[in-house]
Structures are given as structure tokens and as C-alpha cells.
Design a protein around this motif. Sequence first.
Motif, PDB file in Angstrom:
ATOM      1  N   LYS A 112     -13.182  -8.663   2.715  1.00 54.99           N
ATOM      2  CA  LYS A 112     -12.409  -8.402   1.496  1.00 54.99           C
ATOM      3  C   LYS A 112     -13.049  -7.269   0.684  1.00 54.99           C
ATOM      4  O   LYS A 112     -12.344  -6.429   0.104  1.00 54.99           O
ATOM      5  CB  LYS A 112     -12.317  -9.663   0.636  1.00 54.99           C
ATOM      6  N   PHE A 113     -14.363  -7.253   0.645  1.00 48.50           N
ATOM      7  CA  PHE A 113     -15.056  -6.198  -0.103  1.00 48.50           C
ATOM      8  C   PHE A 113     -14.904  -4.848   0.599  1.00 48.50           C
ATOM      9  O   PHE A 113     -14.754  -3.816  -0.059  1.00 48.50           O
ATOM     10  CB  PHE A 113     -16.532  -6.567  -0.274  1.00 48.50           C
ATOM     11  N   ILE A 114     -14.941  -4.860   1.930  1.00 49.32           N
ATOM     12  CA  ILE A 114     -14.725  -3.622   2.681  1.00 49.32           C
ATOM     13  C   ILE A 114     -13.299  -3.124   2.465  1.00 49.32           C
ATOM     14  O   ILE A 114     -13.059  -1.922   2.273  1.00 49.32           O
ATOM     15  CB  ILE A 114     -15.003  -3.840   4.180  1.00 49.32           C
ATOM     16  N   LEU A 115     -12.336  -4.059   2.502  1.00 51.57           N
ATOM     17  CA  LEU A 115     -10.940  -3.696   2.240  1.00 51.57           C
ATOM     18  C   LEU A 115     -10.795  -3.075   0.854  1.00 51.57           C
ATOM     19  O   LEU A 115     -10.057  -2.095   0.676  1.00 51.57           O
ATOM     20  CB  LEU A 115     -10.061  -4.948   2.353  1.00 51.57           C
ATOM     21  N   PHE A 116     -11.505  -3.625  -0.113  1.00 56.10           N
ATOM     22  CA  PHE A 116     -11.467  -3.097  -1.481  1.00 56.10           C
ATOM     23  C   PHE A 116     -11.928  -1.641  -1.510  1.00 56.10           C
ATOM     24  O   PHE A 116     -11.305  -0.789  -2.155  1.00 56.10           O
ATOM     25  CB  PHE A 116     -12.362  -3.958  -2.373  1.00 56.10           C
ATOM     26  N   ILE A 117     -13.004  -1.351  -0.807  1.00 56.81           N
ATOM     27  CA  ILE A 117     -13.535   0.018  -0.775  1.00 56.81           C
ATOM     28  C   ILE A 117     -12.574   0.956  -0.055  1.00 56.81           C
ATOM     29  O   ILE A 117     -12.321   2.083  -0.502  1.00 56.81           O
ATOM     30  CB  ILE A 117     -14.921   0.033  -0.091  1.00 56.81           C
ATOM     31  N   ILE A 118     -12.024   0.498   1.080  1.00 56.63           N
ATOM     32  CA  ILE A 118     -11.074   1.318   1.844  1.00 56.63           C
ATOM     33  C   ILE A 118      -9.865   1.686   0.985  1.00 56.63           C
ATOM     34  O   ILE A 118      -9.421   2.838   0.965  1.00 56.63           O
ATOM     35  CB  ILE A 118     -10.621   0.582   3.120  1.00 56.63           C
ATOM     36  N   ILE A 126       0.839  -1.204   0.000  1.00 60.03           N
ATOM     37  CA  ILE A 126       0.000   0.000   0.000  1.00 60.03           C
ATOM     38  C   ILE A 126       0.869   1.247   0.000  1.00 60.03           C
ATOM     39  O   ILE A 126       0.618   2.207  -0.745  1.00 60.03           O
ATOM     40  CB  ILE A 126      -0.945  -0.001   1.212  1.00 60.03           C
ATOM     41  N   LEU A 127       1.917   1.251   0.843  1.00 57.36           N
ATOM     42  CA  LEU A 127       2.798   2.413   0.928  1.00 57.36           C
ATOM     43  C   LEU A 127       3.519   2.658  -0.394  1.00 57.36           C
ATOM     44  O   LEU A 127       3.665   3.802  -0.832  1.00 57.36           O
ATOM     45  CB  LEU A 127       3.813   2.220   2.060  1.00 57.36           C
ATOM     46  N   VAL A 128       3.960   1.568  -1.041  1.00 58.10           N
ATOM     47  CA  VAL A 128       4.638   1.701  -2.339  1.00 58.10           C
ATOM     48  C   VAL A 128       3.678   2.255  -3.387  1.00 58.10           C
ATOM     49  O   VAL A 128       4.034   3.155  -4.159  1.00 58.10           O
ATOM     50  CB  VAL A 128       5.208   0.338  -2.794  1.00 58.10           C
ATOM     51  N   ILE A 129       2.455   1.735  -3.404  1.00 57.66           N
ATOM     52  CA  ILE A 129       1.457   2.181  -4.382  1.00 57.66           C
ATOM     53  C   ILE A 129       1.112   3.649  -4.164  1.00 57.66           C
ATOM     54  O   ILE A 129       1.063   4.439  -5.120  1.00 57.66           O
ATOM     55  CB  ILE A 129       0.188   1.304  -4.297  1.00 57.66           C
ATOM     56  N   ILE A 130       0.873   4.019  -2.901  1.00 56.99           N
ATOM     57  CA  ILE A 130       0.524   5.414  -2.593  1.00 56.99           C
ATOM     58  C   ILE A 130       1.680   6.345  -2.955  1.00 56.99           C
ATOM     59  O   ILE A 130       1.482   7.408  -3.559  1.00 56.99           O
ATOM     60  CB  ILE A 130       0.152   5.561  -1.108  1.00 56.99           C
ATOM     61  N   GLY A 131       2.908   5.939  -2.603  1.00 59.36           N
ATOM     62  CA  GLY A 131       4.071   6.753  -2.951  1.00 59.36           C
ATOM     63  C   GLY A 131       4.223   6.909  -4.461  1.00 59.36           C
ATOM     64  O   GLY A 131       4.516   8.005  -4.957  1.00 59.36           O
ATOM     65  N   PRO A 168      -7.686   4.469  -7.881  1.00 57.94           N
ATOM     66  CA  PRO A 168      -8.441   3.383  -7.236  1.00 57.94           C
ATOM     67  C   PRO A 168      -8.091   1.989  -7.755  1.00 57.94           C
ATOM     68  O   PRO A 168      -7.868   1.077  -6.953  1.00 57.94           O
ATOM     69  CB  PRO A 168      -9.903   3.757  -7.521  1.00 57.94           C
ATOM     70  N   PRO A 169      -8.005   1.770  -9.088  1.00 56.85           N
ATOM     71  CA  PRO A 169      -7.630   0.433  -9.562  1.00 56.85           C
ATOM     72  C   PRO A 169      -6.250  -0.002  -9.074  1.00 56.85           C
ATOM     73  O   PRO A 169      -6.054  -1.163  -8.704  1.00 56.85           O
ATOM     74  CB  PRO A 169      -7.653   0.567 -11.087  1.00 56.85           C
ATOM     75  N   CYS A 170      -5.282   0.927  -9.066  1.00 57.99           N
ATOM     76  CA  CYS A 170      -3.933   0.578  -8.598  1.00 57.99           C
ATOM     77  C   CYS A 170      -3.929   0.232  -7.114  1.00 57.99           C
ATOM     78  O   CYS A 170      -3.295  -0.742  -6.695  1.00 57.99           O
ATOM     79  CB  CYS A 170      -2.972   1.735  -8.859  1.00 57.99           C
ATOM     80  N   ALA A 171      -4.623   1.024  -6.323  1.00 59.67           N
ATOM     81  CA  ALA A 171      -4.622   0.821  -4.873  1.00 59.67           C
ATOM     82  C   ALA A 171      -5.271  -0.501  -4.479  1.00 59.67           C
ATOM     83  O   ALA A 171      -4.855  -1.143  -3.509  1.00 59.67           O
ATOM     84  CB  ALA A 171      -5.329   1.984  -4.183  1.00 59.67           C
ATOM     85  N   THR A 172      -6.287  -0.926  -5.233  1.00 64.08           N
ATOM     86  CA  THR A 172      -7.030  -2.144  -4.858  1.00 64.08           C
ATOM     87  C   THR A 172      -6.288  -3.433  -5.192  1.00 64.08           C
ATOM     88  O   THR A 172      -6.753  -4.513  -4.829  1.00 64.08           O
ATOM     89  CB  THR A 172      -8.411  -2.166  -5.541  1.00 64.08           C
ATOM     90  N   THR A 173      -5.142  -3.335  -5.861  1.00 62.42           N
ATOM     91  CA  THR A 173      -4.373  -4.552  -6.129  1.00 62.42           C
ATOM     92  C   THR A 173      -3.939  -5.231  -4.832  1.00 62.42           C
ATOM     93  O   THR A 173      -3.700  -6.443  -4.810  1.00 62.42           O
ATOM     94  CB  THR A 173      -3.118  -4.248  -6.975  1.00 62.42           C
TER      95      THR A 173
END
Length: 209
Positions: free
Chosen positions: A81-87, A16-21, A44-49
Motif C-alpha cells: 500500500k505504501f509503495i502504491l502510494f508512492i507510485i 486513476i485515469l479519471v484523476i489523471i485526465g 500528488p494528493p489527488c492521485a493518491t486517493t
Amino acid sequence: MKGLLLKDLYIAKSNILVIIGSLIVLGFGLSVLIEASALLVLAPPCATTAVFISITSDANSKWNKNVITMPVSRSQIIGEKFILFIILSVLGIMAALIPCGVLAIFGAEMSLASLLLYGSIGVSAALFAGCFSLPCAYFFDPDKSQIVFLMSFLASTGIIVALVLLINLFIPVKGNILLPFNIVLIIAAIFFFISHKIAVMAYQEKDIT
């Protein structure tokens, strides 16, 4: 369910940190070529990986055998998992807004309408991709579900284009571009909710071995 969510966030923390950075750096890079707010389409698509990283990790570590013995229902396991996807989708949007905000402070041209438009497209793409790939993660083995995951993002783009063209038959897109894409976002959210129900049913019947 809170414990499951914290576990997945911990596992995916480095990713997550790598993606956000990367999204923040990419946002500043895009500002040289195009409007930085276009990053909201990719965020959003990148973060949800990270969701699929957690699903693969669960399969490889045989976590699924352990979690069904815990005081949580199978529907809660899937719901997490679905909640994690939204977060993660929200975190992706927030990360993309950082370079946009910084650039706006320094005088870069950026409109609220473009932020809303690109954000709507990005979240819609993520939700459509998730509504296909998340249930498949419980129908297929991890390797096949990864292929579906990659293909789902391509499919989501085609679905968005097709829906916009269909809506354009009734509501002209030109001059009122936000409305059609907001309608697409609502449709994506409905499909995402339905896919959650499908995934729950699939997992209820799945033989965990």
C-alpha cells in the motif's frame, strides 16, 4: 507483493485515469488564471486517493481474510500500500507535467525553479497526509479512516507551513525558497517511512475477522 500491487492498480485503474485526465484538463484551465506549474501542488494528493479506494474495496470485499492465507507476510501486505502510494504520487506529478510541457512549448512562461518548488510542496503534502491516514486505515474501520484521510490533507498543509516558519528562523526563506521546502520534503519522507513501520506493527497485531 507484485501480484498485490497489480491487483490494486487494476481496481483503481478507472479512478486513476479519471484523476489523471482531470489533472491534465485542470492544468490547461489554471494556465488562464495562474501559472500552470501550480498544479503540481494538487497532483500528488489527488492521485493518491486511489490508495484509499483500494483499502475500502479490500474491506468491503473481505479481501483481508483471503490475503493473509496467501504466501505473503503481513509486512508485505502493508508495504504494498505504501509503495502504491508512492507510485501514484509520481504518476500525479507526471500527469501535471503534461500540460506544463505543452504550454511551455507554446511559449508560456514557466521556470524550472517553480516546477521544483510546487512539486516539492505537492509531494510533501501527500507524504504527510499518507503518514497519518495510512496507519489509521488499519487502526480504525473504513468509515472512520476515510474521515482521517480527508482531515490529513488539511493537517499536512498546516504542518508544512509550521515547518517552513520554523526553518525560516535558521535559514531565511526569502532569496533561497527551494532549500526550506526541500528540507520539508526530506522530513516528510522520514515521517512516511516511520509511519510504514507503525502501520506494519498495527497490522501484525490486528485480528482479521
